[in-house]
Scaffold this motif. Structure first.
Motif, PDB file in Angstrom:
ATOM      1  N   ALA A  53      16.058  14.708  59.802  1.00 49.00           N
ATOM      2  CA  ALA A  53      16.650  15.066  59.088  1.00 49.00           C
ATOM      3  C   ALA A  53      16.741  15.972  58.155  1.00 49.00           C
ATOM      4  CB  ALA A  53      16.649  13.576  57.772  1.00 49.00           C
ATOM      5  N   PRO A  54      18.338  17.265  57.330  1.00 51.44           N
ATOM      6  CA  PRO A  54      17.348  18.686  56.902  1.00 51.44           C
ATOM      7  C   PRO A  54      17.502  18.067  55.252  1.00 51.44           C
ATOM      8  CG  PRO A  54      19.980  17.900  57.676  1.00 51.44           C
ATOM      9  CD  PRO A  54      19.317  16.812  58.008  1.00 51.44           C
ATOM     10  N   GLU A  55      17.750  16.911  54.789  1.00 54.92           N
ATOM     11  CA  GLU A  55      17.017  16.550  53.339  1.00 54.92           C
ATOM     12  C   GLU A  55      14.946  16.679  53.443  1.00 54.92           C
ATOM     13  OE1 GLU A  55      19.179  14.838  54.600  1.00 54.92           O
ATOM     14  OE2 GLU A  55      18.878  12.695  54.547  1.00 54.92           O
ATOM     15  N   VAL A  56      15.074  16.439  54.333  1.00 55.26           N
ATOM     16  CA  VAL A  56      12.926  16.336  54.606  1.00 55.26           C
ATOM     17  C   VAL A  56      12.677  16.547  54.528  1.00 55.26           C
ATOM     18  CG1 VAL A  56      11.214  14.753  56.101  1.00 55.26           C
ATOM     19  CG2 VAL A  56      13.646  13.764  55.156  1.00 55.26           C
ATOM     20  N   TYR A  57      13.486  18.607  56.112  1.00 52.89           N
ATOM     21  CA  TYR A  57      13.208  19.433  56.395  1.00 52.89           C
ATOM     22  C   TYR A  57      12.786  20.789  55.100  1.00 52.89           C
ATOM     23  CZ  TYR A  57      11.740  23.951  58.338  1.00 52.89           C
ATOM     24  OH  TYR A  57      11.585  25.346  58.848  1.00 52.89           O
ATOM     25  N   GLU A  58      13.987  20.170  54.447  1.00 52.77           N
ATOM     26  CA  GLU A  58      14.052  21.201  53.381  1.00 52.77           C
ATOM     27  C   GLU A  58      13.175  21.626  52.235  1.00 52.77           C
ATOM     28  OE1 GLU A  58      18.639  21.050  51.304  1.00 52.77           O
ATOM     29  OE2 GLU A  58      18.431  21.276  54.003  1.00 52.77           O
ATOM     30  N   ARG A  59      12.357  19.865  52.864  1.00 54.32           N
ATOM     31  CA  ARG A  59      11.293  19.302  51.743  1.00 54.32           C
ATOM     32  C   ARG A  59      10.151  19.517  51.664  1.00 54.32           C
ATOM     33  NH1 ARG A  59      11.618  14.115  50.763  1.00 54.32           N
ATOM     34  NH2 ARG A  59       9.665  13.128  52.320  1.00 54.32           N
ATOM     35  N   LEU A  60       9.566  19.642  52.598  1.00 57.47           N
ATOM     36  CA  LEU A  60       8.686  20.423  54.166  1.00 57.47           C
ATOM     37  C   LEU A  60       8.960  21.504  53.570  1.00 57.47           C
ATOM     38  CD1 LEU A  60       8.876  17.397  56.919  1.00 57.47           C
ATOM     39  CD2 LEU A  60       7.562  17.541  54.954  1.00 57.47           C
ATOM     40  N   ALA A  61      10.024  22.092  53.974  1.00 62.99           N
ATOM     41  CA  ALA A  61       9.925  23.448  53.631  1.00 62.99           C
ATOM     42  C   ALA A  61       9.647  24.321  52.670  1.00 62.99           C
ATOM     43  CB  ALA A  61      10.794  23.969  54.043  1.00 62.99           C
ATOM     44  N   ALA A  62       9.928  23.597  51.675  1.00 63.05           N
ATOM     45  CA  ALA A  62       9.469  24.146  50.353  1.00 63.05           C
ATOM     46  C   ALA A  62       8.321  24.358  49.660  1.00 63.05           C
ATOM     47  CB  ALA A  62      10.509  23.673  48.885  1.00 63.05           C
ATOM     48  N   ALA A  63       7.453  23.679  50.650  1.00 63.61           N
ATOM     49  CA  ALA A  63       6.006  23.501  50.396  1.00 63.61           C
ATOM     50  C   ALA A  63       5.660  24.604  51.037  1.00 63.61           C
ATOM     51  CB  ALA A  63       6.019  22.054  50.499  1.00 63.61           C
ATOM     52  N   ALA A  64       6.439  24.681  51.977  1.00 61.56           N
ATOM     53  CA  ALA A  64       5.669  26.180  52.846  1.00 61.56           C
ATOM     54  C   ALA A  64       5.323  27.222  52.886  1.00 61.56           C
ATOM     55  CB  ALA A  64       6.046  24.950  54.816  1.00 61.56           C
ATOM     56  N   LYS A  65       5.510  27.548  53.739  1.00 59.72           N
ATOM     57  CA  LYS A  65       5.697  29.230  54.249  1.00 59.72           C
ATOM     58  C   LYS A  65       6.578  29.745  55.038  1.00 59.72           C
ATOM     59  CE  LYS A  65       0.745  30.431  52.759  1.00 59.72           C
ATOM     60  NZ  LYS A  65       0.625  28.959  52.297  1.00 59.72           N
ATOM     61  N   PRO A  66       7.728  29.464  55.041  1.00 60.77           N
ATOM     62  CA  PRO A  66       9.218  29.444  55.745  1.00 60.77           C
ATOM     63  C   PRO A  66       9.147  31.320  56.294  1.00 60.77           C
ATOM     64  CG  PRO A  66      10.000  29.032  53.856  1.00 60.77           C
ATOM     65  CD  PRO A  66       8.230  28.968  53.326  1.00 60.77           C
ATOM     66  N   ARG A  67       8.637  31.985  55.536  1.00 60.96           N
ATOM     67  CA  ARG A  67       8.788  33.516  55.686  1.00 60.96           C
ATOM     68  C   ARG A  67       7.824  33.432  56.900  1.00 60.96           C
ATOM     69  NH1 ARG A  67       7.987  38.286  51.493  1.00 60.96           N
ATOM     70  NH2 ARG A  67       9.194  39.110  53.034  1.00 60.96           N
ATOM     71  N   VAL A 129      10.389  40.397  60.696  1.00 59.64           N
ATOM     72  CA  VAL A 129       8.829  40.988  60.783  1.00 59.64           C
ATOM     73  C   VAL A 129       8.889  39.995  61.943  1.00 59.64           C
ATOM     74  CG1 VAL A 129       7.300  43.109  59.602  1.00 59.64           C
ATOM     75  CG2 VAL A 129      10.046  42.935  59.258  1.00 59.64           C
ATOM     76  N   MET A 130       8.257  39.328  61.254  1.00 59.71           N
ATOM     77  CA  MET A 130       7.024  38.013  60.843  1.00 59.71           C
ATOM     78  C   MET A 130       7.456  37.275  62.976  1.00 59.71           C
ATOM     79  SD  MET A 130       4.717  38.151  59.486  1.00 59.71           S
ATOM     80  CE  MET A 130       4.546  40.058  58.365  1.00 59.71           C
ATOM     81  N   ALA A 131       8.671  37.648  63.133  1.00 65.04           N
ATOM     82  CA  ALA A 131       8.345  36.670  64.355  1.00 65.04           C
ATOM     83  C   ALA A 131       8.143  36.676  65.072  1.00 65.04           C
ATOM     84  CB  ALA A 131      10.036  37.956  64.882  1.00 65.04           C
ATOM     85  N   ILE A 132       7.312  37.416  65.651  1.00 65.91           N
ATOM     86  CA  ILE A 132       5.951  37.512  66.714  1.00 65.91           C
ATOM     87  C   ILE A 132       4.770  35.625  66.250  1.00 65.91           C
ATOM     88  CG2 ILE A 132       4.472  38.109  68.078  1.00 65.91           C
ATOM     89  CD1 ILE A 132       6.841  38.763  69.127  1.00 65.91           C
ATOM     90  N   PRO A 133       4.154  36.497  65.309  1.00 61.98           N
ATOM     91  CA  PRO A 133       3.221  35.123  64.583  1.00 61.98           C
ATOM     92  C   PRO A 133       3.909  34.050  64.595  1.00 61.98           C
ATOM     93  CG  PRO A 133       3.808  37.060  62.908  1.00 61.98           C
ATOM     94  CD  PRO A 133       4.650  37.282  63.860  1.00 61.98           C
TER      95      PRO A 133
END
Lengths: 405, 93
Positions: A53-67, A129-133
Motif C-alpha cells: 500500500a502506498p501509505e505503508v511504503y511512504e512510511r518506510l521510505a521516510a525512515a530510510a535513505k531513498p537517495r 547519480v546513485m543509480a548503480i548502487p
C-alpha cells in the motif's frame, strides 16, 4: 542435517508491515490483490497485482535513505529490522560471525525503470547519480549488513522465484559448516513498475481473472512484491544467548531441471522434495503441512502435484497442502521467504492457511489443496517449496523446536 | 472438430503465418494436423506466438488448460481463434 534455529522473522508485503499482518491475512484468506493501473502500458491486459500500500511504503521510505536505496532495499531493511528485533540480537551478536544471504530476482527494478525513462526523455541531463548502487541486485543484502554491522560473508542469490528459498537454505549450510554462527537470510523484490509488469504480461503466464492454484479453471499467476527475512542461528549460539527458538530448519535441498527454461519438469521437483525430506531425516508422515509453490499456472501446479504425490505416496492424501500466493501475490525473489515465514507460523499455530478462490478439483491433478478456509492439522514438521524459471527447485523443511535434547 | 470447421479461412491463414513466423519454422509445408513438437515449437516459441496474436488481434491469451493440451497446429489454432472470437463479441457488445 543438523538443525538450525530460526529465532526471528520479518516481512513487508501487500498484507502490511510485519509477520503478524502477513500471517493473519494468510490464515483468514484475506487477499491483498486488487486492481492496479500502469499508465505507460498502452493496452494493459492484466489488471491485478498485490502491491505494498502506498501509505505503508511512504512510511518506510521516510525512515530510510531513498537517495541511496531502491524500493527493494527499503522494504528489505525494514523486514530485517523486524526479524532482528524478534530474535533479540544485540550489537555484539553481529560482527564477522554473522552473515547476510539475501536474494532478489531483478534487483532495483524501479531505479532501472526511472533511469531509462529519464535517459530517453533527456539524454544530456543529469540522471540518478546513485543509480548503480541502488539497482545492483546485492544492494538489499549490503544495506542489511551495514544496518547491523554484520561483517561476515554477504551473498546475493539471483535465481528468480527460488532466490529466497535458496538463500535460507544456503545460510543454514553456512551455519552448519561453521563459517558463521548466525545469518540474516531471505529475499526482497519490488518490480511492480510499468516496464517490468509489461514484460511479465508478454510471457502470458498471468491470469486476467483470479489466481486459483490447483483449481479447475485456473489460468495463471498474480504478481506481488515484498520482502521476507529470517534470522538463522546455530542451535548452540541460540541457546548460549537464551534466545526463543521459533522453529528449527531441519531439511533443505535444491536441484535443477536442466531441461527447459520456462516449463517445469516434474522429475526435477520430485528429486528436490525427496532430497529435502531425506536431509531432514523425517518420514513423509511427519510432515503435516506443505506451503506449495502453487503459482496457479497450469504447468507448475501439475508438475508440483505429480512431484508431491510421488514423494509422499500413501501419505499424500492426509497432507494439508495450500498455496498462499492468491493472498500476497507471487513475490518472485522474495516469495520463498514470505512463504517460509507463513509455513513457520502455520506450523506453530497447527493451522494450514487456505488456497482461496478454489473452485473445485481439477481432474487432471485430482486433489484438493485446503480449499478457501483454513484447516487445523496435526504435525511437528512442515515444508515450503519454490520452483523457478531456469528450472531451479528449492525446498525447505521446518520442525517445531525439540527443546534442549 | 466443430471449432476447426468454424474457423474462417482468412483467420486460419493469418494464424498459420504467425505460427510459422514466430515459431521460426523453416519448412512451411505444415498443416493443421502437424504436431507442434515436430515443428520444434518449445515453451519460448509458444510465448512468441501468443504475443504476436495479442499484437495483431488485441486479445490476451493466458496459458490455460486448453492451450496447454494443444498438441497439433490445428488444436492451437482452435484455442487461439476461440479467444479472438470471444474478444470480438465482447468488443461489439
Amino acid at each position: 542435517m543438523r538443525p538450525v534455529a530460526i529465532t526471528g522473522m520479518g516481512a513487508v508485503t501487500a498484507c502490511g508491515v510485519g509477520v503478524e499482518a502477513l500471517w493473519t491475512a494468510a490464515r483468514d484468506g484475506r487477499s491483498a490483490v486488487h486492481d492496479v493501473s500502469f499508465p505507460r502500458i498502452r493496452q494493459q491486459q492484466v489488471k491485478q497485482a498485490a502491491p505494498i500500500a502506498p501509505e505503508v511504503y511512504e512510511r518506510l521510505a521516510a525512515a530510510a535513505k531513498p537517495r541511496f536505496q531502491d524500493r527493494t532495499a527499503i522494504i528489505g531493511v525494514a523486514a530485517a529490522r523486524e526479524a532482528v528485533a524478534m530474535a533479540g540480537l544485540r550489537p555484539e551478536d553481529f560482527g564477522d560471525r554473522c552473515g547476510v544471504v539475501v536474494g532478489s530476482g531483478l534487483g532495483g527494478a524501479e531505479t532501472i525503470e526511472q533511469g531509462y525513462n529519464r535517459f530517453i526523455e533527456s539524454p544530456g541531463a543529469r540522471g540518478d547519480v546513485m543509480a548503480i548502487p541502488k539497482l545492483m541486485a546485492n544492494s538489499t543484502a549490503s544495506w542489511i549488513a551495514m544496518d547491523f554491522k554484520a561483517t561476515g560473508p554477504t551473498l546475493c542469490l539471483s535465481t528468480a522465484c527460488s532466490s529466497a528459498t535458496q538463500s535460507i537454505g544456503l545460510a543454514a549450510d553456512l551455519i552448519r559448516a561453521g563459517v558463521v554462527d548466525r545469518c540474516i537470510a531471505g529475499g526482497s523484490e519490488a518490480l511492480l513498475v510499468d516496464c517490468a509488469f509489461a514484460a511479465w504480461e508478454m510471457l502470458h503466464v498471468m491470469t486476467t481473472s483470479r489466481c486459483r492454484p490447483f483449481s479447475r479453471e485456473r489460468n495463471g499467476m498474480v504478481l506481488g512484491e515484498g520482502a521476507g527475512i529470517v534470522v538463522l542461528e546455530s542451535m548452540e549460539s541460540a541457546r548460549a544467548r537464551g534466545a526463543d527458538v521459533l522453529a528449527e530448519l531441519v531439511g533443505y535441498a535444491t536441484t535443477t531441471d536442466a531441461s527447459d527454461l520456462l516449463r517445469p519438469d516434474p522429475a526435477g521437483a520430485t528429486s528436490c522434495i525427496r532430497k529435502a525430506l531425506e536431509s531432514s531425516g523425517l518420514s513423509p508422515s511427519r510432515i503435516g503441512y506443505v506451503n506449495a509453490h502453487g503459482t496457479g499456472t497450469i504447468a507448475n501446479d501439475l508438475a508440483e502435484t505429480q512431484a508431491l504425490r510421488a514423494v509422499f505416496g500413501d501419505d499424500f492424501d492426509g497432507l494439508a497442502i495450500s498455496s498462499t500466493k492468491p493472498i500476497h501475490g507471487h513475490a518472485l525473489g522474495a516469495g520463498g521467504a514470505i512463504e517460509f515465514i507463513i509455513t513457520v507460523e502455520a506450523l506453530r499455530a497447527q493451522m494450514a492457511p487456505p488456497t482461496i478462490d478454489f473452485l473445485g478439483i481439477d481432474p487432471k491433478i485430482d486433489f484438493e489443496p485446503v480449499p478457501n478456509v483454513a484447516r487445523p492439522f496435526a504435525g511437528d514438521a512442515a515444508m515450503s517449496n519454490s520452483f523457478a524459471f531456469g528450472g531451479i527447485n528449492a525446498s525447505l523443511v521446518v520442525a517445531l523446536p525439540r527443546g534442549e535434547g | 472438430m466443430a471449432d476447426r470447421a468454424a474457423l474462417d479461412e482468412d483467420l486460419r491463414r493469418q494464424l498459420l503465418a504467425i505460427v510459422a513466423e514466430e515459431g521460426m519454422v523453416k519448412d512451411r509445408s505444415f498443416d493443421s494436423d502437424t504436431r507442434l513438437d515436430e515443428l520444434g515449437i518449445e515453451s519460448a516459441d509458444f510465448v512468441m506466438i501468443l504475443m504476436a496474436v495479442e499484437e495483431k488481434f488485441g486479445v490476451y491469451v493466458p496459458v490455460d488448460e486448453k492451450l496447454t493440451e494443444a498438441k497439433t497446429v490445428g488444436e492451437l489454432l482452435a484455442v487461439v481463434a476461440g479467444h479472438i472470437e470471444d474478444h470480438r463479441r465482447q468488443v461489439s457488445s
